[in-house]
Every structure is written in structure tokens, then in C-alpha cells.
Design a protein around this motif. Structure first.
Motif, short mmCIF file in Angstrom:
data_model
loop_
_atom_site.label_atom_id
_atom_site.label_comp_id
_atom_site.label_asym_id
_atom_site.label_seq_id
_atom_site.Cartn_x
_atom_site.Cartn_y
_atom_site.Cartn_z
N GLU A 1 0.68 -0.96 -0.07
CA GLU A 1 0.02 -0.02 0.15
C GLU A 1 0.72 1.32 0.12
O GLU A 1 0.52 2.12 -0.58
CB GLU A 1 -1.01 -0.04 1.26
CG GLU A 1 -1.86 -1.05 1.36
CD GLU A 1 -2.59 -0.90 2.35
OE1 GLU A 1 -2.73 0.01 3.27
OE2 GLU A 1 -3.79 -1.83 2.39
N ALA A 2 1.89 1.15 0.66
CA ALA A 2 2.92 2.47 0.87
C ALA A 2 3.43 2.55 -0.64
O ALA A 2 3.51 3.67 -1.05
CB ALA A 2 3.85 2.01 2.01
N GLU A 3 3.99 1.45 -1.40
CA GLU A 3 4.46 1.73 -2.62
C GLU A 3 3.50 2.35 -3.59
O GLU A 3 3.94 3.32 -4.39
CB GLU A 3 5.07 0.43 -2.95
CG GLU A 3 6.30 0.14 -2.31
CD GLU A 3 6.81 -1.42 -2.57
OE1 GLU A 3 8.00 -1.86 -2.44
OE2 GLU A 3 5.84 -2.20 -3.30
N ALA A 4 2.15 2.01 -3.43
CA ALA A 4 1.04 2.14 -4.45
C ALA A 4 1.00 3.55 -4.18
O ALA A 4 0.63 4.39 -4.99
CB ALA A 4 -0.16 1.54 -4.33
N TYR A 5 0.81 4.04 -2.85
CA TYR A 5 0.57 5.38 -2.54
C TYR A 5 1.71 6.50 -3.02
O TYR A 5 1.30 7.36 -3.74
CB TYR A 5 0.50 5.54 -1.00
CG TYR A 5 0.31 7.07 -0.34
CD1 TYR A 5 -1.00 7.83 -0.54
CD2 TYR A 5 1.46 7.71 -0.03
CE1 TYR A 5 -0.83 9.05 -0.38
CE2 TYR A 5 1.59 9.05 0.09
CZ TYR A 5 0.11 9.74 0.27
OH TYR A 5 0.07 11.00 0.67
N CYS A 6 2.90 6.07 -2.89
CA CYS A 6 3.96 6.84 -3.37
C CYS A 6 3.89 6.88 -5.01
O CYS A 6 4.31 7.97 -5.66
CB CYS A 6 5.40 6.25 -3.23
SG CYS A 6 5.73 6.39 -1.36
N GLU A 7 3.60 5.76 -5.57
CA GLU A 7 3.61 5.73 -6.98
C GLU A 7 2.47 6.75 -7.58
O GLU A 7 2.48 7.47 -8.46
CB GLU A 7 3.20 4.40 -7.61
CG GLU A 7 3.61 4.41 -9.15
CD GLU A 7 3.29 2.61 -9.56
OE1 GLU A 7 2.91 2.59 -10.68
OE2 GLU A 7 3.26 1.78 -8.70
N THR A 8 1.26 7.02 -6.93
CA THR A 8 0.33 7.82 -7.24
C THR A 8 0.56 9.33 -7.08
O THR A 8 0.25 10.04 -8.04
CB THR A 8 -1.06 7.30 -6.27
OG1 THR A 8 -1.40 6.18 -6.48
CG2 THR A 8 -2.23 8.26 -6.62
N VAL A 9 1.21 9.55 -5.89
CA VAL A 9 1.90 10.81 -5.52
C VAL A 9 2.61 11.36 -6.63
O VAL A 9 2.77 12.46 -7.11
CB VAL A 9 2.39 11.20 -4.24
CG1 VAL A 9 2.98 12.42 -4.22
CG2 VAL A 9 1.57 10.78 -2.99
N ASN A 10 3.45 10.64 -7.24
CA ASN A 10 4.79 10.98 -8.19
C ASN A 10 3.91 11.10 -9.60
O ASN A 10 4.24 12.13 -10.28
CB ASN A 10 5.73 9.83 -8.43
CG ASN A 10 6.61 9.68 -6.81
OD1 ASN A 10 6.76 10.80 -6.33
ND2 ASN A 10 7.34 8.83 -6.66
N SER A 11 2.99 10.35 -9.90
CA SER A 11 2.38 10.64 -11.13
C SER A 11 1.35 11.96 -10.94
O SER A 11 1.26 12.60 -12.07
CB SER A 11 1.33 9.43 -11.44
OG SER A 11 1.88 8.11 -11.43
N ALA A 12 0.85 12.31 -9.94
CA ALA A 12 0.12 13.43 -9.67
C ALA A 12 1.10 14.51 -10.04
O ALA A 12 0.57 15.44 -10.56
CB ALA A 12 -0.67 13.57 -8.50
N ARG A 13 2.17 14.49 -9.35
CA ARG A 13 3.10 15.56 -9.50
C ARG A 13 3.73 15.87 -10.90
O ARG A 13 3.82 16.95 -11.42
CB ARG A 13 4.31 15.26 -8.57
CG ARG A 13 5.52 16.47 -8.52
CD ARG A 13 6.55 16.00 -7.54
NE ARG A 13 5.82 16.11 -6.31
CZ ARG A 13 6.62 15.69 -5.06
NH1 ARG A 13 7.55 15.01 -5.10
NH2 ARG A 13 6.05 15.55 -4.13
N LYS A 14 3.84 14.73 -11.64
CA LYS A 14 4.18 14.91 -12.91
C LYS A 14 3.07 15.55 -13.83
O LYS A 14 3.27 16.49 -14.64
CB LYS A 14 4.54 13.47 -13.55
CG LYS A 14 5.69 12.91 -12.74
CD LYS A 14 6.15 11.46 -13.70
CE LYS A 14 7.32 10.90 -13.22
NZ LYS A 14 7.57 9.61 -13.78
N LEU A 15 1.79 15.20 -13.56
CA LEU A 15 0.80 15.97 -14.48
C LEU A 15 0.54 17.33 -13.97
O LEU A 15 0.41 18.22 -15.01
CB LEU A 15 -0.69 15.28 -14.03
CG LEU A 15 -0.75 13.78 -14.35
CD1 LEU A 15 -1.99 13.18 -13.87
CD2 LEU A 15 -0.72 13.69 -15.87
N TYR A 16 0.82 17.55 -12.69
CA TYR A 16 0.68 18.99 -12.18
C TYR A 16 1.83 19.88 -12.97
O TYR A 16 1.74 21.00 -13.34
CB TYR A 16 1.05 18.99 -10.68
CG TYR A 16 0.87 20.65 -10.02
CD1 TYR A 16 -0.10 21.26 -10.11
CD2 TYR A 16 2.28 21.08 -9.86
CE1 TYR A 16 -0.10 22.59 -9.36
CE2 TYR A 16 2.24 22.42 -9.39
CZ TYR A 16 1.18 23.20 -9.17
OH TYR A 16 1.28 24.33 -8.61
#
Length: 351
Positions: free
Chosen positions: A333-348
Motif C-alpha cells: 500500500e505504501a509503494e502504491a501510494y508513493c507511485e500515485t503521488v509521483n504521477s500526480a506531481r508529474k501531471l501538475y
């Protein structure tokens, strides 16, 4: 001139306690402007001291030297500065070429021999200069050519009082009752032979005549017979290494014949036994070292053999990397959360 009239008595080794320049200077100074009578009875010694005393006599100006007994080498040179020189009728006189102590013991390679030869050539050149200087002093006194004196020095034979007078070394021969003729003793003859000095043909002292060395000297004396050359004398060869073993009883050879005492043979035997013991000890030590070296060589060879027979350890490093298409472990779950945050940052960032 009686013995009690002498101001200075110079005896023994020239340069030693009884034949010293400082004593001569002191007595000459006490008698400045007066006649000084000097008695000399010496087989020689230091050339430097002889020349120095000769100069002191010359500087004083009024010195009379009288020789008794056996006189040689530096003792004769010391007299040359005197205004008058006399010799007792039984006295004897010896001149010879200059010499210096020399001893070389050890093992040398070719380079070291070259150095030694060069050193010896320098010593010879220095001795030649000393010989020439002494010959010039003698020649001045004798009023003869320097070449004649060099020839006499090379022969190196004993002169009687008459021969010394004929050559011009002395000015007068005396015959005084209180001056007995010289006598040889064992110690004196041994010392003369040890330095290669010819033994004069004179009677042995009565106390030494019956000794073993006295008998040896009696035999030697027969070699010194008159010849057409009154100063020609047989020379005695001294063996350096044997002399070192025999100390004050040197072994000498004349005309191929030697005479040794039981004491001398014992000394030689003991010296050879000591040297043999030393050689055997050194040989045993070398054998022990050789055995130790062989043992160590065997150990080294055994270790090398064992090392050559053992296979090399096989070690590999395997790095596992996931390849495209390969199945991977599910993310936490932690790895999935970090991966989601990083993707959102790239889109931003793109916006």
C-alpha cells in the motif's frame, strides 16, 4: 775522554726514554756556548728523532760525539750534526736503507689489490726520498759522492771502527781501557734478527755462550767471513708469520738453514692446534647452517606443491534484475501510494 766527562748518554731505542730529543735540548741549553760531550750506544730507531737530534747538535755548534758498542741506523744519523765524532776501537758502525713497518693480513679482491699496490708504490717513493736525504747527509760528512753512500746503504753491512774512519763517518778512533768491546747477548741478537739487521761477527757474551740460542749464533757467526768487500755481510731472512707466533723468539733462516728450540716448536704446535680447532668449529657451524637452509628449502617446496594441487575456490556473484514482461511481486500500500503521488506531481508539472 773518560765516561764521567759525558754530559749526555744516548742509549737504547732512538726516540725512546734514553734517547729523547727533549732531554738533549735541555742539556744543550744548560751548556750554551760550552763544549758538550755525548756518548752514543744504540742500534737505532726513529729516523725523525735522529734527524732532530742531529739538527740540535748542529745548532749548538760545539758537540763532540763518541760511539761505543754497536751503533746503527738512526743512532749514526743523530751524530752527523756534531763538530767532532770519535769511535772506540772496539765499536762498530752500520748504515742501511730506510724501512717502515708493513703488515697486511686478509683476503683481497683485484680492486683491493690494486689499491694496496698503489699504496705500496707511494710508500716506496717516500722511502726512496728518505734514502736520498740520508745519503746526502752521510756524503757531506764523508766527503764522498752520494751514489757511493747509497751503494753502502743498500749493502747494509757492519763497519769496524777502522772502516768507519776510512769512510769518513768518524774523525778519530780511541782506545780507552774503561770501554770494553761490545758483546752479543741472546736478547740483542734476537732483536737484531727480528728486524732483519745483520748480526755482526763479534764474540758472544760469556753468560749466553752455552745457551741454545748462543749455539745458534755461534753457527751463524761462521757465515760472516772476511771477503774482498770488507762491508759485505750475509743477510738473515725473517719469517713474518712465524715471528708473530714466536713473539720475542723469532725463527730466522740463513743460507737455507734454520735452528729452532723445543720452546719454539711447542709455540708453533700450539698455534697450529688453535687454528685447527678454530677451523673445525667454523666448519661445524657452516654445516649446521647448511642443514638448516636445506630444511627450510624442503618446507618451502612442500608448501608450493600443496598450493599447486589445491583447486581455486569458485565464487560467482549473481545479480538478479527484473526483465520486461517478467512477473513481479505485488506492491504494498505504501509503494502504491508513493507511485500515485509521483504521477500526480508529474501531471501538475505538465500543466
Amino acid at each position: 775522554m773518560s765516561k764521567t766527562a759525558y754530559h749526555i748518554s744516548l742509549k737504547g731505542y732512538v726516540g725512546g726514554y734514553d734517547f729523547d730529543r727533549s732531554d738533549v735540548d735541555a742539556i744543550l741549553a744548560e751548556n750554551e756556548g760550552k763544549r758538550v760531550n755525548v756518548l752514543i750506544d744504540s742500534l737505532g730507531g726513529s729516523l725523525a728523532t735522529g734527524l732532530s737530534i742531529s739538527a740540535a747538535f748542529r745548532n749548538h755548534g760545539d758537540v763532540a760525539v763518541h760511539f761505543v758498542g754497536l751503533n746503527a741506523s738512526a743512532a749514526t744519523i743523530a751524530s752527523l750534526g756534531a763538530a767532532h765524532i770519535s769511535i772506540d776501537t772496539g765499536g762498530m758502525y752500520l748504515v742501511h736503507k730506510c724501512s717502515t713497518a708493513f703488515f697486511e693480513w686478509g683476503s683481497l679482491n683485484s680492486d683491493q689489490f690494486a689499491t694496496l699496490i698503489a699504496d705500496c708504490e707511494k710508500i716506496k717513493a717516500d722511502l726512496d726520498k728518505l734514502d736520498l736525504n740520508v745519503a746526502q747527509l752521510y756524503a757531506k760528512k764523508c766527503r764522498k759522492p752520494v751514489a757511493d753512500l747509497l751503494g753502502l746503504m743498500k749493502v747494509g753491512g757492519w763497519l769496524t771502527a777502522k772502516e768507519a774512519l776510512d769512510w769518513g763517518f768518524v774523525d778519530e778512533i780511541t782506545d780507552l781501557e774503561d770501554e770494553p768491546a761490545p758483546r752479543l747477548t741472546d736478547a740483542l741478537a734476537s732483536a737484531m734478527a727480528n728486524v732483519g739487521m745483520p748480526i755482526p761477527n763479534i764474540p758472544l757474551a760469556e753468560t749466553d755462550r752455552d745457551g741454545l740460542f748462543g749455539k745458534f749464533l755461534t753457527a751463524i757467526a761462521s757465515l760472516f767471513k772476511p771477503s774482498s768487500n770488507p762491508i759485505s755481510t750475509a743477510m738473515i731472512k725473517t719469517y713474518t708469520f712465524l715471528s708473530a707466533i714466536l713473539a720475542d723468539k723469532p725463527l730466522t733462516v740463513s743460507n737455507g738453514t734454520a735452528s729452532v728450540t723445543a720452546e719454539q716448536l711447542d709455540a708453533i704446535e700450539n698455534a697450529l692446534a688453535d687454528k685447527d680447532k678454530t677451523v673445525n668449529e667454523q666448519k661445524a657451524a657452516l654445516e649446521a647452517k647448511d642443514a638448516d637452509i636445506k630444511a627450510k628449502d624442503a618446507t618451502i617446496a612442500d608448501l608450493r606443491a600443496k598450493l599447486a594441487a589445491k583447486p581455486a575456490a569458485s565464487t560467482t556473484t549473481v545479480v538478479e534484475q527484473s526483465k520486461p514482461g517478467e512477473k513481479t511481486e505485488p506492491k504494498t500500500e505504501a509503494e502504491a501510494y508513493c507511485e500515485t503521488v509521483n504521477s500526480a506531481r508529474k501531471l501538475y508539472n505538465l500543466v
